[in-house]
Design a protein around this motif. Structure first.
Motif, short mmCIF file in Angstrom:
data_model
loop_
_atom_site.label_atom_id
_atom_site.label_comp_id
_atom_site.label_asym_id
_atom_site.label_seq_id
_atom_site.Cartn_x
_atom_site.Cartn_y
_atom_site.Cartn_z
N TRP A 1 -1.80 4.59 -16.49
CA TRP A 1 -0.49 3.93 -15.85
C TRP A 1 -1.46 2.57 -15.07
O TRP A 1 -2.16 2.93 -14.19
N VAL A 2 -0.73 1.56 -15.21
CA VAL A 2 -1.01 0.39 -14.61
C VAL A 2 -0.03 -0.17 -13.80
O VAL A 2 1.15 -0.63 -14.19
N VAL A 3 -0.22 -0.39 -12.59
CA VAL A 3 0.68 -0.42 -11.64
C VAL A 3 0.66 -1.69 -10.49
O VAL A 3 -0.77 -2.15 -10.19
N ASP A 4 1.60 -2.56 -10.67
CA ASP A 4 1.76 -3.72 -9.33
C ASP A 4 2.87 -3.04 -8.42
O ASP A 4 4.07 -3.16 -8.92
N PRO A 5 2.47 -2.64 -7.35
CA PRO A 5 3.66 -2.04 -6.42
C PRO A 5 4.80 -3.04 -5.97
O PRO A 5 5.83 -2.69 -6.01
N ILE A 6 4.17 -4.39 -5.67
CA ILE A 6 5.01 -5.44 -5.39
C ILE A 6 4.38 -6.72 -5.98
O ILE A 6 3.60 -7.37 -5.38
N ASP A 7 5.06 -6.96 -7.19
CA ASP A 7 4.59 -8.14 -7.88
C ASP A 7 5.19 -9.27 -7.29
O ASP A 7 6.63 -9.45 -7.26
N ARG B 1 0.73 -1.29 0.11
CA ARG B 1 -0.15 -0.01 0.05
C ARG B 1 0.84 1.34 -0.08
O ARG B 1 0.47 2.20 -0.62
N GLU B 2 1.99 1.24 0.69
CA GLU B 2 2.98 2.43 0.95
C GLU B 2 3.43 2.55 -0.57
O GLU B 2 3.61 3.87 -0.89
N VAL B 3 3.88 1.68 -1.02
CA VAL B 3 4.72 1.56 -2.30
C VAL B 3 3.54 2.20 -3.42
O VAL B 3 4.02 2.95 -4.12
N GLU B 4 2.57 1.64 -3.51
CA GLU B 4 1.64 2.21 -4.51
C GLU B 4 1.37 3.50 -4.30
O GLU B 4 0.99 4.27 -5.30
N GLN B 5 1.13 4.01 -3.19
CA GLN B 5 0.97 5.50 -2.99
C GLN B 5 1.91 6.41 -3.44
O GLN B 5 1.71 7.41 -3.76
N LEU B 6 3.06 5.93 -3.03
CA LEU B 6 4.28 6.57 -3.66
C LEU B 6 4.30 6.77 -4.99
O LEU B 6 4.46 7.78 -5.80
N ILE B 7 3.97 5.28 -5.79
CA ILE B 7 3.68 5.57 -7.25
C ILE B 7 2.74 6.49 -7.87
O ILE B 7 2.97 7.48 -8.83
N ARG B 8 1.73 6.35 -7.07
CA ARG B 8 0.55 7.28 -7.49
C ARG B 8 0.85 8.77 -7.32
O ARG B 8 0.30 9.49 -8.08
N ASP B 9 1.32 9.04 -5.96
CA ASP B 9 1.71 10.34 -5.78
C ASP B 9 2.88 11.07 -7.11
O ASP B 9 2.50 12.06 -7.45
N ARG B 10 3.71 10.31 -7.28
CA ARG B 10 4.87 10.57 -8.31
C ARG B 10 4.06 10.85 -9.56
O ARG B 10 4.45 11.86 -10.39
N LEU B 11 3.39 9.89 -10.19
CA LEU B 11 2.68 10.08 -11.27
C LEU B 11 1.73 11.23 -11.45
O LEU B 11 1.47 11.93 -12.54
N ALA B 12 0.80 11.45 -10.11
CA ALA B 12 -0.01 12.58 -10.44
C ALA B 12 0.48 13.91 -10.47
O ALA B 12 0.22 14.65 -10.93
N ARG B 13 1.90 14.03 -9.83
CA ARG B 13 2.65 15.15 -9.91
C ARG B 13 3.28 15.55 -11.10
O ARG B 13 3.32 16.45 -11.64
N ALA B 14 3.98 14.21 -12.03
CA ALA B 14 4.45 14.63 -13.10
C ALA B 14 3.47 14.44 -14.42
O ALA B 14 3.71 15.28 -15.27
N ARG B 15 2.16 14.02 -14.19
CA ARG B 15 1.30 13.95 -15.26
C ARG B 15 -0.19 13.60 -14.71
O ARG B 15 -0.80 12.72 -14.83
N PRO B 16 -0.62 14.77 -14.34
CA PRO B 16 -1.92 15.02 -13.51
C PRO B 16 -3.20 14.50 -14.27
O PRO B 16 -4.04 14.12 -13.56
N ASP B 17 -3.24 14.41 -15.84
CA ASP B 17 -4.25 14.24 -16.48
C ASP B 17 -4.39 12.81 -16.68
O ASP B 17 -5.33 12.41 -17.42
N ASP B 18 -3.37 12.06 -16.39
CA ASP B 18 -3.49 10.46 -16.73
C ASP B 18 -4.35 9.78 -15.90
O ASP B 18 -4.43 10.23 -14.85
N GLY B 19 -4.92 8.52 -16.30
CA GLY B 19 -5.66 7.52 -15.47
C GLY B 19 -4.43 6.82 -14.70
O GLY B 19 -3.47 6.89 -14.88
#
Length: 265
Positions: free
Chosen positions: A83-89, A48-66
């Protein structure tokens, strides 16, 4: 529209940062947060923590993306990129300290639906080995400075294959029957426990092929692109999410592996 190479670069940068966080949290000790589809299907606090980090970084860099993440679901954007993300596969590997897990990040063109999207860039990072696999549509798949290529043909000894098994016990008999059908093609079988790494290893030629039912979108979005950009083929059989079958291999093996894994022969 943003070039695939630029999306790939962003995926690489965020995957490295996210992977380092996952590795650090593993060294500090793993806390199980919840189970999902079955008792064996776990979520750690680090997921959960890693996914939130990824989501925050993407939102900052590309706020209009899904965004479509394993732990936080889907959110549509307005840019045409999701963006399709598996934080820890490989969360079970991660929880047990087995060094086969990865951060998987893909950028796809279209809605967060694998039946309609087109993967355009992706990165798969194993923070334990330090290996980062990356691909951009039309620009190849890479590990560092090495351009990747699938094995054209298995050796005379047979194909080195990988597979996985679902968490639902009612699917296990079918999984074992599938393995029995495939084994005449194989010199041996591997069960790595992280789909993104299975795809990456097909792309590098460390595996000749890979088959597994029940993959989720975040399991295959980046990995399947690696295989395709390395000259391989990926096939998805229809059906329910639990029973949907994926097959990935080089061109010399693909048809035979597909027929055996799907029961078409």
């Amino acid at each position: 529209m943003t070039a695939p190479a630029d999306l790939q670069q962003l995926a690489v940068e965020i995957a490295r940062e996210a992977g380092e966080l996952a590795r650090r949290r593993r060294s500090e000790g793993v806390s199980i947060a919840a189970t999902k589809s079955a008792v064996a299907d776990i979520v750690t606090e680090a997921d959960r923590e890693v996914e939130q980090l990824i989501r925050d970084r993407l939102a900052r860099a590309r706020p209009d993306d899904g965004f479509l993440g394993e732990e936080s679901g889907a959110e549509r954007g307005t840019s045409g990129i999701t963006w399709v993300v598996d934080p820890i596969d490989g969360t079970v590997n991660y929880a047990y300290g087995i060094p086969s897990y990865a951060v998987s990040i893909a950028a796809v063109s279209g809605e967060p639906d694998p039946a309609t999207w087109d993967a355009v860039a992706g990165a798969v990072f194993n923070p334990v080995s330090g290996e980062l696999f990356r691909a951009a549509r039309g620009e190849g798949a890479w590990l560092g400075d090495e351009r990747l290529a699938v094995n054209a043909e298995p050796t005379a000894a047979g194909a080195l294959l990988a597979t996985g098994f679902g968490y639902d016990p009612t699917t296990h008999a079918g999984d074992l029957a599938r393995v029995a059908r495939v084994m005449p093609l194989a010199r041996d079988l591997r069960r790595i426990g992280a789909a993104s790494l299975d795809f990456a290893f097909v792309a590098t030629g460390r595996l000749d092929g890979y088959f597994e039912p029940g993959l989720q979108p975040w399991d295959h979005a980046a990995g399947a692109l690696l295989v395709e950009e390395a000259g391989g083929r990926v096939w998805r059989e229809g059906g329910t999410a639990v029973r949907r079958l994926f097959v990935a291999a080089g061109p010399g093996l693909f048809d035979r592996l597909w027929r055996a894994a799907s029961g078409a022969e």
